[in-house]
Design a protein around this motif. Structure first.
Motif, short mmCIF file in Angstrom:
data_model
loop_
_atom_site.label_atom_id
_atom_site.label_comp_id
_atom_site.label_asym_id
_atom_site.label_seq_id
_atom_site.Cartn_x
_atom_site.Cartn_y
_atom_site.Cartn_z
N GLY A 158 0.85 -1.11 -0.02
CA GLY A 158 0.08 -0.03 -0.08
C GLY A 158 0.89 1.29 0.10
N LEU A 159 0.13 2.37 0.22
CA LEU A 159 0.87 3.61 0.42
C LEU A 159 0.33 4.21 1.81
CD1 LEU A 159 0.59 5.26 -3.08
CD2 LEU A 159 2.42 4.28 -2.24
N ILE A 160 1.10 4.92 2.52
CA ILE A 160 0.75 5.33 3.67
C ILE A 160 1.38 6.78 4.09
CG2 ILE A 160 2.86 4.30 4.74
CD1 ILE A 160 0.92 3.97 7.50
N THR A 161 0.75 7.61 4.91
CA THR A 161 1.06 8.96 5.26
C THR A 161 0.69 8.99 6.72
OG1 THR A 161 0.97 11.39 5.13
CG2 THR A 161 -1.25 10.14 4.84
N ARG A 162 1.90 9.49 7.45
CA ARG A 162 1.78 9.22 8.94
C ARG A 162 1.32 10.80 9.47
NH1 ARG A 162 6.85 7.20 7.78
NH2 ARG A 162 7.98 8.94 8.44
N LEU A 163 0.58 10.71 10.43
CA LEU A 163 -0.24 11.74 11.08
C LEU A 163 -0.19 11.80 12.51
CD1 LEU A 163 -3.73 11.42 8.94
CD2 LEU A 163 -1.79 12.96 8.66
N ASP A 164 -0.46 12.84 13.06
CA ASP A 164 -0.78 13.07 14.42
C ASP A 164 -1.53 13.94 14.64
OD1 ASP A 164 -0.43 13.15 17.16
OD2 ASP A 164 1.26 14.09 17.23
N VAL A 165 -3.05 13.42 14.62
CA VAL A 165 -3.95 14.34 14.56
C VAL A 165 -5.19 13.81 15.66
CG1 VAL A 165 -6.43 14.70 13.17
CG2 VAL A 165 -4.05 14.56 12.16
N GLU A 207 -16.22 3.58 22.39
CA GLU A 207 -15.62 4.70 23.04
C GLU A 207 -14.86 5.48 21.97
OE1 GLU A 207 -12.52 2.66 25.22
OE2 GLU A 207 -11.29 2.31 23.40
N SER A 208 -14.54 6.94 22.71
CA SER A 208 -13.87 7.82 21.78
C SER A 208 -12.71 7.47 21.41
CB SER A 208 -14.14 9.13 22.39
OG SER A 208 -15.46 9.81 22.61
N PRO A 209 -12.33 7.92 20.21
CA PRO A 209 -11.00 7.38 19.73
C PRO A 209 -9.89 8.34 20.35
CG PRO A 209 -11.89 8.94 18.01
CD PRO A 209 -12.96 8.78 19.28
N PRO A 210 -8.55 7.77 20.44
CA PRO A 210 -7.37 8.43 20.73
C PRO A 210 -6.97 9.20 19.20
CG PRO A 210 -7.02 6.03 20.49
CD PRO A 210 -8.34 6.15 20.16
N PRO A 211 -5.80 9.78 19.02
CA PRO A 211 -5.25 10.53 18.18
C PRO A 211 -5.01 9.37 17.02
CG PRO A 211 -4.18 11.30 19.91
CD PRO A 211 -4.92 10.18 20.42
N ILE A 212 -5.20 9.90 15.71
CA ILE A 212 -5.00 9.39 14.35
C ILE A 212 -3.65 9.38 14.07
CG2 ILE A 212 -5.69 9.19 11.78
CD1 ILE A 212 -7.98 10.55 12.75
N ARG A 213 -2.70 8.21 13.89
CA ARG A 213 -1.33 8.14 13.63
C ARG A 213 -1.19 7.93 12.23
NH1 ARG A 213 2.48 9.01 17.04
NH2 ARG A 213 1.52 9.88 19.35
N GLY A 214 -1.97 7.46 11.23
CA GLY A 214 -1.80 7.14 9.94
C GLY A 214 -2.97 6.73 9.15
N ILE A 215 -2.81 7.16 7.92
CA ILE A 215 -3.84 6.67 6.88
C ILE A 215 -3.16 6.19 5.80
CG2 ILE A 215 -5.41 7.52 5.39
CD1 ILE A 215 -6.30 9.82 7.23
N ALA A 216 -3.74 5.00 5.17
CA ALA A 216 -3.04 4.26 4.28
C ALA A 216 -4.22 3.92 3.22
CB ALA A 216 -2.36 2.97 4.58
N ILE A 217 -3.82 3.77 1.76
CA ILE A 217 -4.28 3.00 0.89
C ILE A 217 -3.97 1.77 0.64
CG2 ILE A 217 -5.47 5.04 -0.07
CD1 ILE A 217 -3.51 4.57 -2.54
N MET A 218 -4.72 0.60 0.21
CA MET A 218 -4.17 -0.62 -0.08
C MET A 218 -5.26 -1.35 -0.94
SD MET A 218 -2.33 -3.33 2.27
CE MET A 218 -3.78 -4.33 3.05
N SER A 219 -4.74 -1.94 -1.99
CA SER A 219 -5.36 -2.78 -2.89
C SER A 219 -4.52 -4.28 -3.02
CB SER A 219 -5.41 -2.26 -4.28
OG SER A 219 -5.96 -1.12 -4.59
N ASP A 220 -5.27 -5.28 -2.41
CA ASP A 220 -4.47 -6.57 -1.93
C ASP A 220 -5.27 -7.79 -2.38
OD1 ASP A 220 -6.16 -5.81 0.18
OD2 ASP A 220 -5.37 -7.69 1.11
N SER A 221 -4.41 -8.76 -3.05
CA SER A 221 -5.04 -9.93 -3.41
C SER A 221 -4.24 -10.94 -3.00
CB SER A 221 -5.45 -9.80 -4.76
OG SER A 221 -4.20 -9.73 -5.56
#
Length: 245
Positions: free
Chosen positions: A78-85, A209-223
């Motif tokens: 996949g492809l990933i971008t890291r975050l701290d949101v 429950e409520s979420p903690p911070p978001i640390r990453g978002i990725a796209i992936m196509s897998d088979s």
């Protein structure tokens, strides 16, 4: 070895580094595919040490707009971008995507069927005060073996094969990841579909429950499990604050 299954390796690879790259109130959170000059402009490969065949990603023009095209044929990456949101004010995740087909052998409820022509993966910060002894010990082992830190819970927005649209189920490898079918089946294959999700609401429904911070978002196509083939196209992914009531 303590760490063996693909789902845990996915979590390890997802956040090889926890260094923040964006803050919610400042610059756009996710680098726009439509404006990138290469796939490394704010995104990076997401690959797994036990999977040799990778999906192929490339920038291409679709009706004059640049998007990411993903081709998968018996592999996974996949492809990933890291975050701290910090997910205050219910951030809204929006994107558009298209797939050529779903997988005949795909089944979100089973390990052999855990493949999708398109998915978006949201990784959240690990909360050690909510984890048991075994979970904390597992994470220390990962750090020793891989030099990486596991995130906590995760949401997977999937173009499902047979799972009904709107359904939430645990991933067959780990209940730390919840699968959410935002599209399902071949009915809209070949069409661009726009999606908008309230991440906080989805996290609360998935984990109670409520979420903690978001640390990453990725796209992936897998088979890699089904061995089938598909092509997916991903348009820009945006993360914005919800409008005040």
């Amino acid at each position: 070895m303590l760490i063996t299954n693909r789902a845990v390796i996915l979590l390890v690879a997802t956040l090889a580094s926890l260094a923040p790259k964006h803050l919610l109130a400042q610059e756009p959170l996710l680098p726009a595919f439509s404006k990138m000059t290469s796939l490394t402009d704010g995104w990076e490969p997401l690959e797994f040490p036990d999977i040799e065949t990778h999906s192929r990603y490339e920038l291409m023009l679709e009706n004059g707009i640049q998007v990411v095209q993903a081709n998968t044929s018996g592999g996974a990456s996949g492809l990933i971008t890291r975050l701290d949101v910090r997910p205050e004010n219910s951030p809204i995740l929006s994107w558009r995507w298209k797939v050529s087909n779903v997988f005949e052998k795909g089944n979100a409820r089973t390990k052999p069927g855990d493949d999708y022509p398109a998915r978006i993966y949201i990784a959240f910060e690990f909360e050690p005060d909510k984890a048991g002894f075994f979970e904390r010990a597992k994470r220390k082992t990962v750090a020793l073996l891989f030099g990486a830190e596991l995130p906590g819970n995760a949401l997977n927005y999937i173009w499902a094969n047979t799972l009904p649209e709107g359904e939430f189920i645990p991933n067959p490898y780990t209940d730390k990841t919840m699968m959410i079918a935002v599209n399902s089946g071949n009915g809209k294959a070949g069409e661009w579909v726009s999606i908008e999700r309230d991440i906080v609401a989805d996290y609360r429904q998935a984990f109670g429950e409520s979420p903690p911070p978001i640390r990453g978002i990725a796209i992936m196509s897998d088979s890699d499990n089904t061995g089938e083939e598909a092509t997916a196209w991903y348009g820009d992914i945006t993360l914005t604050r919800a409008s005040p009531n």
